[in-house]
Design an enzyme around this catalytic site. Structure first.
Site, short mmCIF file in Angstrom:
data_model
loop_
_atom_site.label_atom_id
_atom_site.label_comp_id
_atom_site.label_asym_id
_atom_site.label_seq_id
_atom_site.Cartn_x
_atom_site.Cartn_y
_atom_site.Cartn_z
N LYS A 66 39.47 46.29 38.01
CA LYS A 66 38.89 46.30 39.36
C LYS A 66 37.96 47.49 39.55
CE LYS A 66 41.91 43.33 42.03
NZ LYS A 66 42.71 43.14 43.23
N LYS A 126 41.35 32.33 33.01
CA LYS A 126 42.21 31.72 34.02
C LYS A 126 41.41 31.30 35.25
CE LYS A 126 46.13 33.19 36.26
NZ LYS A 126 47.31 34.03 36.51
N LYS A 134 40.57 32.61 42.03
CA LYS A 134 39.90 32.44 43.31
C LYS A 134 38.75 33.41 43.47
CE LYS A 134 43.76 34.75 45.59
NZ LYS A 134 44.22 35.22 46.87
#
Ligand code: TRP
Length: 330
Positions: free
Chosen positions: A113, A195, A198
């Site tokens: 992140k 994966k 969202k």
């Protein structure tokens, strides 16, 4: 015998995907009879990235509606918002003081992140795992169902709980990560090596739970495949087809061999339509319930207020014990 305790949560960001539905929500639903389940909406965690306030509020309600629409029963499980149970922020702070900088620096999510949001590497992003540890430890959870990506955070939670217990005596149950096999590997439709997420920015990569049947059909038809033209499970060499087979298999309860047989001699076109229809059929009741719930914010408010009350009773006890042990007057 007392039921074992489960705690899990989903961050209040973005629209949920088919991957969240199969990998998280469906498993949450399955566990509600056997366990005493706490399902949280992690809206405080969402603050580690800059959000639009109205969007954050709306996303919080969307996740709540998705929990219920997928079959989590608010009379069986405790569904609540992290922000409404103040003990989360409080225990999060306490645990910050028992977590080492070195431990937090090793978290792969923090590293990922920070790379993605290089202009906003805030302290909250860094201490995110201590807040998450608080979420789990407040409820004396035995098991924490999560994706593979959160396993490291649950392991840190165990370390913190053990550290605290050693210093002050038995206070926290030591939780275990629980990574369901089914649905743990729903991959992106355009990038089947990653994966389904969202937060994916690739167009048509994810099926969203709010997608219409037409959108679902279109996205599945556009899914990346290969030039073999044979419906055969081979994760290494045919990741796109294998992913579609996995989705189809989970939704129709068929094995990979059965699916290979079913589509023997058929092209990818026929197979894709079957996959899309299976998804559409699965999500139809979800859509109906979800839309009803989103049109009834008063009911949603009732649910989260009720959940907060139930959750607070448990969380308060744990926090009181912690404060007493460390000398904080509360
Ligand atoms: N960090 C989790 C995620 O991004 C969300 C989360 C917050 C969570 N608190 C939790 C998951 C506690 C399990 C338990 O997916």
């Amino acid at each position: 015998m007392e039921k074992k305790v489960i705690l899990s949560g989903i961050q209040a960001t973005g629209d949920l995907t088919l991957g969240n539905y199969i990998g998280a929500l469906k498993n949450f639903v399955k566990m509600q009879d056997e366990y005493n389940c706490y399902y949280m909406i992690a809206n405080l965690h969402a603050l580690t990235v800059r959000r639009d306030p109205d969007e954050l509020k709306n996303n919080t309600l969307k996740i709540l509606a998705s929990y219920i629409a997928s079959g989590i029963d608010p009379d069986k499980s405790t569904i609540f918002l992290q922000s409404q149970v103040h003990e989360h922020a409080e225990l999060g702070w306490v645990l910050d003081c028992y977590t080492y900088m070195g431990e937090l620096s090793r978290m792969t999510q923090f590293k990922d992140k920070s790379a993605k949001h290089a202009d906003n590497i805030n302290a909250g992003l860094f201490t995110y795992p201590s807040l998450m540890a608080g979420d789990i430890l407040l409820y004396q959870a035995d098991l924490v169902p999560t994706g593979e990506d959160q396993k490291q955070h649950v392991e840190l939670t165990r370390d913190l709980a053990e550290r605290f217990n050693k210093l002050y005596g038995d206070t926290f149950k030591i939780p275990k990560p629980y990574i369901p096999k089914v649905g743990a590997r729903i991959m992106g439709l355009q990038d089947p090596k990653s994966k389904m997420s969202k937060s994916s920015t690739i167009p048509n990569d994810t099926i969203l739970l709010v997608d219409t049947p037409d959108e679902i059909m279109k996205k599945v038809k556009k899914a990346v495949t290969d030039s073999d033209g044979i419906v055969k499970y081979d994760e290494e060499n045919k990741p796109g087809i294998s992913n579609l087979m996995e989705i189809y298999g989970i939704l129709t309860k068929k094995t990979m061999e059965e699916i290979e047989k079913e589509f023997e001699g058929e092209g990818y076109g026929t197979f894709k339509v079957a996959v899309a229809n299976a998804i559409i059929k699965e999500l139809e009741p979800f859509h109906k319930k979800y839309n009803e719930l989103m049109a009834n914010p008063q009911y949603l408010e009732e649910i989260y207020n009720k959940g907060a009350k139930k959750a607070t009773e448990v969380a308060r006890k744990t926090l009181k014990d912690v404060y007493d042990k460390i000398g904080i007057i509360s």
